[in-house]
Design a protein around this motif. Structure first.
Motif, PDB file in Angstrom:
ATOM      1  N   PHE A 289     -13.873   1.053 -20.432  1.00 34.51           N
ATOM      2  CA  PHE A 289     -14.360  -0.723 -20.413  1.00 34.51           C
ATOM      3  C   PHE A 289     -12.630  -0.742 -20.082  1.00 34.51           C
ATOM      4  CE2 PHE A 289     -13.457   0.727 -24.870  1.00 34.51           C
ATOM      5  CZ  PHE A 289     -12.412   0.877 -24.595  1.00 34.51           C
ATOM      6  N   CYS A 290     -11.665  -0.056 -19.440  1.00 32.12           N
ATOM      7  CA  CYS A 290     -10.538  -0.455 -19.248  1.00 32.12           C
ATOM      8  C   CYS A 290      -9.682  -0.093 -17.542  1.00 32.12           C
ATOM      9  CB  CYS A 290      -9.010   0.073 -19.816  1.00 32.12           C
ATOM     10  SG  CYS A 290      -7.704  -0.349 -19.496  1.00 32.12           S
ATOM     11  N   PRO A 291      -8.630  -0.785 -17.255  1.00 29.77           N
ATOM     12  CA  PRO A 291      -8.535  -0.607 -14.877  1.00 29.77           C
ATOM     13  C   PRO A 291      -7.623   0.502 -14.993  1.00 29.77           C
ATOM     14  CG  PRO A 291      -8.462  -2.659 -15.576  1.00 29.77           C
ATOM     15  CD  PRO A 291      -8.900  -2.262 -16.826  1.00 29.77           C
ATOM     16  N   ALA A 292      -7.335   0.720 -16.685  1.00 29.56           N
ATOM     17  CA  ALA A 292      -5.769   2.003 -16.323  1.00 29.56           C
ATOM     18  C   ALA A 292      -6.510   3.417 -16.118  1.00 29.56           C
ATOM     19  CB  ALA A 292      -5.142   2.223 -17.818  1.00 29.56           C
ATOM     20  N   ASN A 293      -6.150   3.671 -15.110  1.00 28.44           N
ATOM     21  CA  ASN A 293      -6.258   5.204 -14.532  1.00 28.44           C
ATOM     22  C   ASN A 293      -7.891   5.603 -13.907  1.00 28.44           C
ATOM     23  OD1 ASN A 293      -3.433   6.113 -15.729  1.00 28.44           O
ATOM     24  ND2 ASN A 293      -4.620   6.799 -17.921  1.00 28.44           N
ATOM     25  N   LYS A 294      -8.024   4.457 -13.560  1.00 26.14           N
ATOM     26  CA  LYS A 294      -8.834   3.873 -12.685  1.00 26.14           C
ATOM     27  C   LYS A 294      -8.914   3.846 -10.512  1.00 26.14           C
ATOM     28  CE  LYS A 294     -11.961   3.453 -15.396  1.00 26.14           C
ATOM     29  NZ  LYS A 294     -11.252   3.452 -17.295  1.00 26.14           N
ATOM     30  N   ASP A 295      -9.520   4.375 -10.081  1.00 32.52           N
ATOM     31  CA  ASP A 295      -9.009   4.099  -8.434  1.00 32.52           C
ATOM     32  C   ASP A 295      -9.275   2.370  -8.091  1.00 32.52           C
ATOM     33  OD1 ASP A 295      -8.311   4.861  -5.796  1.00 32.52           O
ATOM     34  OD2 ASP A 295     -10.571   5.077  -5.599  1.00 32.52           O
ATOM     35  N   LEU A 296      -8.067   1.441  -8.873  1.00 29.44           N
ATOM     36  CA  LEU A 296      -8.336   0.414  -8.612  1.00 29.44           C
ATOM     37  C   LEU A 296      -7.697   0.058  -7.960  1.00 29.44           C
ATOM     38  CD1 LEU A 296      -9.314  -2.499  -9.467  1.00 29.44           C
ATOM     39  CD2 LEU A 296      -7.717  -2.149 -10.414  1.00 29.44           C
ATOM     40  N   VAL A 297      -7.921  -0.806  -6.533  1.00 34.65           N
ATOM     41  CA  VAL A 297      -7.045  -0.998  -5.156  1.00 34.65           C
ATOM     42  C   VAL A 297      -5.867  -2.377  -5.682  1.00 34.65           C
ATOM     43  CG1 VAL A 297      -6.919  -2.826  -3.657  1.00 34.65           C
ATOM     44  CG2 VAL A 297      -9.000  -1.023  -3.593  1.00 34.65           C
ATOM     45  N   ASN A 298      -4.723  -1.661  -5.336  1.00 32.66           N
ATOM     46  CA  ASN A 298      -3.717  -2.872  -5.957  1.00 32.66           C
ATOM     47  C   ASN A 298      -2.688  -2.633  -7.298  1.00 32.66           C
ATOM     48  OD1 ASN A 298      -1.611  -4.045  -4.605  1.00 32.66           O
ATOM     49  ND2 ASN A 298      -2.447  -5.671  -4.930  1.00 32.66           N
ATOM     50  N   LEU A 299      -3.452  -1.278  -7.794  1.00 32.42           N
ATOM     51  CA  LEU A 299      -2.909  -1.787  -9.653  1.00 32.42           C
ATOM     52  C   LEU A 299      -1.444  -2.083  -9.810  1.00 32.42           C
ATOM     53  CD1 LEU A 299      -4.339  -0.867 -12.638  1.00 32.42           C
ATOM     54  CD2 LEU A 299      -3.810   1.358 -12.088  1.00 32.42           C
ATOM     55  N   TYR A 300      -1.479  -2.860 -10.260  1.00 32.96           N
ATOM     56  CA  TYR A 300       0.309  -2.977 -10.672  1.00 32.96           C
ATOM     57  C   TYR A 300       0.697  -3.798  -9.460  1.00 32.96           C
ATOM     58  CZ  TYR A 300      -0.657  -0.023 -15.460  1.00 32.96           C
ATOM     59  OH  TYR A 300      -1.417   0.370 -16.115  1.00 32.96           O
TER      60      TYR A 300
END
Length: 299
Positions: free
Chosen positions: A74-85
């Motif tokens: 349920f958290c975006p951390a360590n996911k393949d999220l575009v433009n994370l941080y």
């Protein structure tokens, strides 16, 4: 002593409130809870001026380091999220000089609200954390210094250093299947004054939380309800960017840069005022972050 007792009471009240909201109200998408209850509550608070548009923020989160040692569903951390941080790699650090500048600004404002030296990250990954806490307590002695952590890195040495540095509360969310972290902390041989700074909660990986402003899943639905975060909370990323919300994992809604302007000038700028005006009227379609978010800002 009186301030510590007040902090402990506030800690217990907030803990109970979070559990109640999480279990009975949930998110505002109508599936995990009754969003009409939240809508009416928030609109009433805003219209009654309980949350005034020109008030100073009562809480600020400062991202000293990006990244997390967990990968919860349920958290975006360590996911393949575009433009994370904002496109930066994991474990980017805020400079000590920048952190000190932010705290000095808060000190000049005689800030007495909540200061959290973490944002969208696991705070204990930053070995400098006790130093940051000490800087904060020295400059803002009346502020309430608070972190949330998964507790995996919270050993006796770190706990003692954080409490001695002046931290007021360490909120541990244990997501392990058998509550291993809580058992270790409960059985840790530490004096009472250290134990009193801990709030322990057993959590589940199956919890239905918010969609993290669309960073977990995106719905075509626009959630036209108020949100209280921009009225009371400020969020500073590792590189000094003020973002609108703690759910802005991609740094989409940037409100200003503390390296170029003061906290107060950013908080009172036109962009913030427009967003507060819109959210106070339950209008979320005006920016991509709010339009895809299912959080009410209540917790």
């Amino acid at each position: 002593m009186s301030f510590l007792l007040f902090g402990l009471k506030r800690k217990k009240i907030r803990s109970l409130a979070k559990k109640l909201i999480r279990s009975s109200i949930g998110t505002i998408d109508g599936k995990a809870g009754n969003y009409k209850v939240i809508e009416l509550l928030h609109r009433g608070l805003i219209l009654s001026n309980a949350y005034k548009k020109d008030d100073l923020f009562s809480s600020i989160q400062i991202q000293t380091k990006t990244g997390c040692n967990y990968s919860c569903r349920f958290c975006p951390a360590n996911k393949d999220l575009v433009n994370l941080y904002g496109g930066e790699s994991n474990y980017a650090k805020m400079s000590i000089e920048l952190f000190e500048d932010i705290i000095c600004q808060l000190s000049k404002m005689k800030f007495s609200g909540r200061i959290s030296p973490y944002l969208m990250n696991e705070p204990l990954l930053d070995g400098r954390l006790p130093r940051f806490v000490a800087i904060t307590k020295n400059k803002c002695p009346n502020a309430f210094i608070f972190i949330q952590t998964n507790g995996k890195l919270l050993n006796k040495k770190m706990l003692v250093e954080l409490v001695d540095a002046g931290i007021d509360e360490i909120y541990v969310n244990d997501y392990t299947e058998n509550g291993i972290i809580l058992k270790l902390l409960i059985n840790m041989d530490i004096p009472r004054r250290y134990r009193e700074r801990l709030t322990l909660e057993k959590r589940s990986l199956d919890e239905k939380l918010t969609n993290r402003a669309g960073n977990i899943f995106v719905s075509n639905k626009i959630y036209n309800v108020p949100c209280l975060k921009p009225f009371k909370q400020m969020f500073i990323t590792f590189n000094g960017i003020a973002v609108l919300c703690c759910q802005d994992w991609q740094f989409l809604q940037q409100m200003g840069d503390v390296k170029k302007g003061s906290l107060m000038s950013i908080w009172n700028n036109h962009a913030y005022k427009m967003i507060r005006n819109n959210l106070g009227k339950s209008q979320r379609a005006f920016n991509v972050l709010c339009s895809r978010c299912d959080s009410s800002g209540l917790w």
